[in-house]
Design a protein around this motif. Sequence first.
Motif, PDB file in Angstrom:
ATOM      1  N   SER A   1     -76.994 -24.342  11.530  1.00 54.45           N
ATOM      2  CA  SER A   1     -77.108 -23.097  12.305  1.00 54.45           C
ATOM      3  C   SER A   1     -78.511 -22.498  12.240  1.00 54.45           C
ATOM      4  N   SER A   2     -79.205 -22.737  11.122  1.00 48.15           N
ATOM      5  CA  SER A   2     -80.551 -22.149  10.991  1.00 48.15           C
ATOM      6  C   SER A   2     -81.581 -22.847  11.869  1.00 48.15           C
ATOM      7  N   GLN A   3     -81.246 -24.058  12.300  1.00 51.31           N
ATOM      8  CA  GLN A   3     -82.225 -24.813  13.091  1.00 51.31           C
ATOM      9  C   GLN A   3     -82.096 -24.568  14.587  1.00 51.31           C
ATOM     10  N   VAL A   4     -81.129 -23.753  14.974  1.00 51.50           N
ATOM     11  CA  VAL A   4     -80.949 -23.501  16.413  1.00 51.50           C
ATOM     12  C   VAL A   4     -82.092 -22.624  16.921  1.00 51.50           C
ATOM     13  N   LYS A   5     -82.655 -23.056  18.085  1.00 52.18           N
ATOM     14  CA  LYS A   5     -83.848 -22.376  18.579  1.00 52.18           C
ATOM     15  C   LYS A   5     -83.526 -21.261  19.572  1.00 52.18           C
ATOM     16  N   SER A   6     -82.706 -21.581  20.567  1.00 55.35           N
ATOM     17  CA  SER A   6     -82.499 -20.591  21.637  1.00 55.35           C
ATOM     18  C   SER A   6     -81.216 -19.773  21.411  1.00 55.35           C
ATOM     19  N   ASN A   7     -81.154 -18.643  22.076  1.00 55.30           N
ATOM     20  CA  ASN A   7     -79.956 -17.806  22.028  1.00 55.30           C
ATOM     21  C   ASN A   7     -78.752 -18.509  22.617  1.00 55.30           C
ATOM     22  N   GLU A   8     -79.012 -19.229  23.749  1.00 55.58           N
ATOM     23  CA  GLU A   8     -77.911 -19.942  24.409  1.00 55.58           C
ATOM     24  C   GLU A   8     -77.288 -20.972  23.457  1.00 55.58           C
ATOM     25  N   ALA A   9     -78.186 -21.714  22.800  1.00 59.54           N
ATOM     26  CA  ALA A   9     -77.706 -22.760  21.886  1.00 59.54           C
ATOM     27  C   ALA A   9     -76.943 -22.119  20.729  1.00 59.54           C
ATOM     28  N   TYR A  10     -77.443 -20.967  20.276  1.00 58.89           N
ATOM     29  CA  TYR A  10     -76.798 -20.267  19.180  1.00 58.89           C
ATOM     30  C   TYR A  10     -75.389 -19.801  19.577  1.00 58.89           C
ATOM     31  N   THR A  11     -75.311 -19.222  20.792  1.00 60.44           N
ATOM     32  CA  THR A  11     -74.015 -18.768  21.305  1.00 60.44           C
ATOM     33  C   THR A  11     -73.049 -19.945  21.421  1.00 60.44           C
ATOM     34  N   ALA A  12     -73.555 -21.056  21.933  1.00 60.10           N
ATOM     35  CA  ALA A  12     -72.718 -22.252  22.103  1.00 60.10           C
ATOM     36  C   ALA A  12     -72.221 -22.733  20.747  1.00 60.10           C
ATOM     37  N   MET A  13     -73.119 -22.652  19.747  1.00 54.65           N
ATOM     38  CA  MET A  13     -72.720 -23.121  18.421  1.00 54.65           C
ATOM     39  C   MET A  13     -71.651 -22.215  17.801  1.00 54.65           C
TER      40      MET A  13
ATOM     41  N   VAL B   1     -52.195 -35.010  10.841  1.00 57.26           N
ATOM     42  CA  VAL B   1     -52.632 -33.608  10.821  1.00 57.26           C
ATOM     43  C   VAL B   1     -53.695 -33.407   9.730  1.00 57.26           C
ATOM     44  N   GLU B   2     -53.498 -34.047   8.582  1.00 56.76           N
ATOM     45  CA  GLU B   2     -54.459 -33.938   7.487  1.00 56.76           C
ATOM     46  C   GLU B   2     -55.828 -34.496   7.906  1.00 56.76           C
ATOM     47  N   SER B   3     -55.768 -35.565   8.657  1.00 59.42           N
ATOM     48  CA  SER B   3     -57.015 -36.165   9.120  1.00 59.42           C
ATOM     49  C   SER B   3     -57.716 -35.257  10.142  1.00 59.42           C
ATOM     50  N   ASN B   4     -56.915 -34.599  10.996  1.00 59.14           N
ATOM     51  CA  ASN B   4     -57.471 -33.603  11.928  1.00 59.14           C
ATOM     52  C   ASN B   4     -58.164 -32.478  11.168  1.00 59.14           C
ATOM     53  N   LEU B   5     -57.496 -32.019  10.112  1.00 57.85           N
ATOM     54  CA  LEU B   5     -58.034 -30.938   9.300  1.00 57.85           C
ATOM     55  C   LEU B   5     -59.377 -31.359   8.673  1.00 57.85           C
ATOM     56  N   ASN B   6     -59.366 -32.582   8.156  1.00 59.13           N
ATOM     57  CA  ASN B   6     -60.583 -33.142   7.570  1.00 59.13           C
ATOM     58  C   ASN B   6     -61.744 -33.164   8.556  1.00 59.13           C
ATOM     59  N   ASP B   7     -61.433 -33.661   9.754  1.00 56.55           N
ATOM     60  CA  ASP B   7     -62.459 -33.745  10.811  1.00 56.55           C
ATOM     61  C   ASP B   7     -63.007 -32.362  11.125  1.00 56.55           C
ATOM     62  N   ALA B   8     -62.108 -31.384  11.264  1.00 57.17           N
ATOM     63  CA  ALA B   8     -62.521 -30.025  11.621  1.00 57.17           C
ATOM     64  C   ALA B   8     -63.372 -29.413  10.520  1.00 57.17           C
ATOM     65  N   GLU B   9     -62.982 -29.696   9.268  1.00 55.82           N
ATOM     66  CA  GLU B   9     -63.743 -29.167   8.141  1.00 55.82           C
ATOM     67  C   GLU B   9     -65.145 -29.784   8.079  1.00 55.82           C
ATOM     68  N   THR B  10     -65.193 -31.092   8.321  1.00 52.06           N
ATOM     69  CA  THR B  10     -66.487 -31.782   8.337  1.00 52.06           C
ATOM     70  C   THR B  10     -67.391 -31.221   9.437  1.00 52.06           C
ATOM     71  N   LEU B  11     -66.768 -31.027  10.589  1.00 51.47           N
ATOM     72  CA  LEU B  11     -67.516 -30.488  11.728  1.00 51.47           C
ATOM     73  C   LEU B  11     -68.044 -29.091  11.408  1.00 51.47           C
ATOM     74  N   LEU B  12     -67.186 -28.261  10.827  1.00 50.82           N
ATOM     75  CA  LEU B  12     -67.569 -26.894  10.504  1.00 50.82           C
ATOM     76  C   LEU B  12     -68.748 -26.880   9.514  1.00 50.82           C
ATOM     77  N   THR B  13     -68.627 -27.704   8.491  1.00 49.72           N
ATOM     78  CA  THR B  13     -69.705 -27.801   7.492  1.00 49.72           C
ATOM     79  C   THR B  13     -71.017 -28.184   8.167  1.00 49.72           C
ATOM     80  N   HIS B  14     -70.919 -29.181   9.029  1.00 53.34           N
ATOM     81  CA  HIS B  14     -72.080 -29.679   9.752  1.00 53.34           C
ATOM     82  C   HIS B  14     -72.698 -28.589  10.629  1.00 53.34           C
TER      83      HIS B  14
END
Length: 240
Positions: free
Chosen positions: A81-93, A63-76
């Motif tokens: 987020s500032s580099q997203v070009k389209s609205n669709e991509a932004y919504t997906a993100m 579970v700790e490793s899952n948490l780590n992965d999710a945190e890394t993903l969120l940070t990433h």
Amino acid sequence: MIADLQKLFSLQEADIQIRSLEQELARIPETLSQAREQRALAKGQMEEVKKALEEERGEQRRVESNLNDAETLLTHLEANSSQVKSNEAYTAMLVEIEAAKEKISVSETQILEGMESLEATASRLEEASRFSADTDARVAAEEEDIAKREEELQGEVERQQDIRAKRHALVPPEALRIYDRIAARKLPALASVVGKLCGKCHAVLPAQLAVEAREGKSIVSCRGCKRILVPDEVMKKSEE
Ligand SMILES: [Zn+2]
């Protein structure tokens, strides 16, 4: 003849002693194995809890490793987020960010619950370990007592066998022959005569037989149980 019957009674006393000592000796292995079973059982319970604790720790790490992965993903995701070009991509993100946050929240709850459970299991292990150690100590003491008792019993059997041999040598062969035959199947092999009754099986004796038995002048056997019938006084006196 009364004296012979008394010797026979003394012999029987030694035989009964020996029989009882041997019965106690025969019960020792069972007593030992029961005690050892308890030790194994307590140890087994402890091992089980230990295994459960290991499993819970493994789950917690997962579970700790899952948490780590999710945190890394969120940070990433947030960093990009500032580099997203389209609205669709932004919504997906945004959807991805929400999912990561949800995963973090779920993992954090699981970790808290896991910690509580780990604490409870660790305390169960402590209890099981203490119980196992106590059982070990108790069984060890019991084994020591049993070994001591076994030695005592064996010594006592030898002592009684010496006594028996001496008494055996004093009884006339004819009486011995009859006694040995009965004693091999049942002890006591002697029964007192109570009025007209056998003192053991309470069979009614023929009048003449009862008289003979009460006089103690010959070896008289009960018709019911086959025991040697002796006058009551024979059963009371015993010489060392
Ligand atoms: Zn009888």
